[in-house]
Enzyme design. Structure first.
Site, PDB file in Angstrom:
ATOM      1  N   LYS A  56      -9.512  13.307  -4.741  1.00 17.40           N
ATOM      2  CA  LYS A  56      -9.163  13.982  -5.997  1.00 17.40           C
ATOM      3  C   LYS A  56      -9.330  15.494  -5.835  1.00 17.40           C
ATOM      4  O   LYS A  56     -10.239  16.113  -6.366  1.00 17.40           O
ATOM      5  CB  LYS A  56     -10.024  13.455  -7.139  1.00 17.40           C
ATOM      6  CG  LYS A  56      -9.739  11.993  -7.465  1.00 17.40           C
ATOM      7  CD  LYS A  56     -10.574  11.501  -8.627  1.00 17.40           C
ATOM      8  CE  LYS A  56     -10.252  10.053  -8.969  1.00 17.40           C
ATOM      9  NZ  LYS A  56     -11.046   9.544 -10.101  1.00 17.40           N
ATOM     10  N   LYS A 139      -8.737  17.490 -13.365  1.00 14.12           N
ATOM     11  CA  LYS A 139      -9.793  17.065 -14.290  1.00 14.12           C
ATOM     12  C   LYS A 139     -11.173  17.509 -13.818  1.00 14.12           C
ATOM     13  O   LYS A 139     -12.095  17.657 -14.627  1.00 14.12           O
ATOM     14  CB  LYS A 139      -9.734  15.548 -14.520  1.00 14.12           C
ATOM     15  CG  LYS A 139      -9.880  14.685 -13.270  1.00 14.12           C
ATOM     16  CD  LYS A 139     -11.313  14.399 -12.893  1.00 14.12           C
ATOM     17  CE  LYS A 139     -11.401  13.697 -11.555  1.00 14.12           C
ATOM     18  NZ  LYS A 139     -12.805  13.423 -11.172  1.00 14.12           N
ATOM     19  N   SER A 202     -20.810  12.077 -12.722  1.00 13.15           N
ATOM     20  CA  SER A 202     -19.790  12.957 -12.163  1.00 13.15           C
ATOM     21  C   SER A 202     -20.450  14.163 -11.498  1.00 13.15           C
ATOM     22  O   SER A 202     -21.234  14.887 -12.115  1.00 13.15           O
ATOM     23  CB  SER A 202     -18.842  13.441 -13.274  1.00 13.15           C
ATOM     24  OG  SER A 202     -18.102  14.571 -12.851  1.00 13.15           O
TER      25      SER A 202
END
Length: 278
Positions: A56, A139, A202
């Site tokens: 990502k 994101k 996260s």
């Protein structure tokens, strides 16, 4: 502290991993080393393998998506991407979750579902590789913002404002890069954004938290022990968007935070921006 399935075998020797030939490869490396490692691994690929990458992030400097990097360096052409609200620890605990497998090759999407689907994990398919990859990379920027804002102990209105305006930035940038706007409303977009903006699992969220508490970025990254893709992505995207006049105010604010500006000052500056149409 989690026990892996007994069917999983680990090797440190790349040649042994590819011994006998492979049908499918899941590529899950930090974006900063993808090209270098792809060049090293290229000789082991025959060209008929299906590759699903789970990175990502984007290549620093070039802003190339990881599927582009792999296509340039590895002989296999059937490449796809796995992305979604997939916090690793929760999946490892067997909690229900879902992801998106995107590729322009239908057999790659079908193979991804065969490999990944279980009673606890769903895999949806898509063809918008550009959108899914950009959603996964972008994101991370806003997860840093969410972590920083949460240190201020603000309420749900503030969180809702941040997440929805972040989603607008993601879609604005993504469509400018050739993605479909609808992709950002699905699991790879809104789904992943909600998960990473709401959980201390996260890494990017934790970076934002610690920055807001006054810690130095260099010390945070050293202590983290794993890659926080959003740090490098923020600077690259901010500079790219500035050059091409793509409005990215939250990204600009996160860039300022990473450069040492205090979180309350960043928030105050964002709130004083001129009014605009949603």
């Amino acid at each position: 502290d989690m026990k892996l399935n007994e069917k999983i075998v680990a090797y440190s020797d790349m040649e042994r991993v590819f011994e006998g030939g492979l049908q499918g490869v899941i590529w899950a490396l930090p974006s900063s080393v993808c090209r270098q490692q792809a060049r090293i691994a290229a000789k082991y690929f025959k060209g008929d393998e299906i590759i699903l990458h789970a990175t990502k992030g984007i290549e620093p400097g070039s802003l190339k998506r990881i599927s582009q990097v792999l296509t340039e360096e590895i002989p296999s052409r059937r490449i796809g991407v796995i992305s979604g609200p997939n916090l690793a620890q929760e999946i490892a605990r067997g909690e229900p979750a879902a992801t998106v497998v995107a590729s322009v090759f239908s057999e790659v999407c079908e193979s991804g579902q065969v490999l990944l689907m279980s009673e606890k994990f769903r895999a949806y398919t898509a063809t918008d590789v550009v959108g899914v990859e950009w959603a996964g990379a972008l994101k991370n920027i806003f997860a840093i913002a969410a972590g920083a804002i949460d240190v201020l102990n603000l309420g749900w209105n503030s969180r809702a404002m941040l997440i929805t305006r972040s989603l607008a930035e993601m879609a604005r940038f993504g469509t400018a890069m050739g993605a479909k706007e609808s992709t950002f409303l699905g699991l790879a977009g809104a789904g992943d954004l909600l998960a990473t903006c709401s959980s201390s699992l996260s890494r990017n969220y934790r970076v934002g938290q610690r920055l807001a508490k006054g810690e130095r970025l260099s010390a945070i990254l050293l202590d983290l022990g794993s890659t926080a893709e959003g740090v490098a992505t923020t600077k690259s995207i901010y500079e790219f968007a500035l050059q091409r006049q793509i409005s990215m105010p939250i990204t600009e604010g996160v860039n300022q935070l990473l450069e040492g500006r205090e979180v309350r000052e960043v928030l105050s500056s964002l709130m004083r921006r001129p009014g605009s149409i949603e």
